[in-house]
Design an enzyme around this catalytic site. Structure first.
Site, PDB file in Angstrom:
ATOM      1  N   GLU A 207     -23.755 -10.187 -79.044  1.00  0.00           N
ATOM      2  CA  GLU A 207     -24.039  -9.088 -78.130  1.00  0.00           C
ATOM      3  C   GLU A 207     -23.280  -7.824 -78.529  1.00  0.00           C
ATOM      4  O   GLU A 207     -23.838  -6.719 -78.562  1.00  0.00           O
ATOM      5  CB  GLU A 207     -23.658  -9.472 -76.690  1.00  0.00           C
ATOM      6  CG  GLU A 207     -24.412 -10.677 -76.165  1.00  0.00           C
ATOM      7  CD  GLU A 207     -23.704 -12.004 -76.413  1.00  0.00           C
ATOM      8  OE1 GLU A 207     -23.885 -12.926 -75.601  1.00  0.00           O
ATOM      9  OE2 GLU A 207     -22.961 -12.136 -77.414  1.00  0.00           O
TER      10      GLU A 207
ATOM     11  N   CYS B  42     -18.015 -10.000 -73.653  1.00  0.00           N
ATOM     12  CA  CYS B  42     -19.291  -9.317 -73.872  1.00  0.00           C
ATOM     13  C   CYS B  42     -19.827  -8.691 -72.590  1.00  0.00           C
ATOM     14  O   CYS B  42     -20.380  -7.592 -72.613  1.00  0.00           O
ATOM     15  CB  CYS B  42     -20.313 -10.267 -74.477  1.00  0.00           C
ATOM     16  SG  CYS B  42     -19.982 -10.624 -76.211  1.00  0.00           S
TER      17      CYS B  42
END
Length: 149
Positions: free
Chosen positions: A68, A103
């Site tokens: 990500e 993330c």
């Protein structure tokens, strides 16, 4: 970078399926010699551009990058900071892959009202917002908030 075309030219379902597919393709590029846990991500910018990323491990474990953050960093390096969605893929068969806490916070930098599509290896997905994944979050607005003492 690739683009699914103008968002209005495709149904939302087509755009989501394309994003999921791109995250699965990015997963295939993962560099994960230590965990053998492949992850791919595809982030959809507000103008329809798509950026992909995979996890990149390192012998010094904290130096590794999640898929990500790789995808978002690629987008930011090209001047994009407004996002509509991100799809995340792994090899998990019986459960959806969700972004880790780091993330989620990294994604939070770019807003709360964008969609997150955790997937299973068969391409099935769930839809949620980042706000649902990271409630009561800390973000850029908090740095400018004034507190009463």
């Amino acid at each position: 970078m690739s683009s699914p075309g103008p968002v209005g030219a495709h149904s939302d379902e087509d755009v989501i399926c394309s994003l999921v597919q791109k995250s699965q393709e990015a997963r295939n590029q993962a560099y994960c010699p230590y965990s053998n846990f492949r992850v791919g991500a595809a982030v959809l910018a507000s103008d329809g551009a798509v950026f992909t990323g995979c996890n990149v491990e390192n012998a010094s474990y904290p130096a590794g990058l999640c898929a990500e953050r790789t995808a978002i960093s690629k987008a930011v390096s090209e001047g994009y900071t407004s996002f509509k969605a991100i799809a995340i893929a792994s090899d998990l068969k019986d459960q959806f892959i969700f972004p880790c806490g780091v993330c989620r916070q990294f994604m939070r930098e770019f807003g709360l009202e964008w969609n997150v599509y955790p997937t299973k290896s068969d391409g099935s997905y769930r839809q949620m917002t980042l706000k649902e994944l990271l409630p009561h979050s800390f973000g850029p607005d908090d740095l400018s908030a004034r507190y009463n003492h």
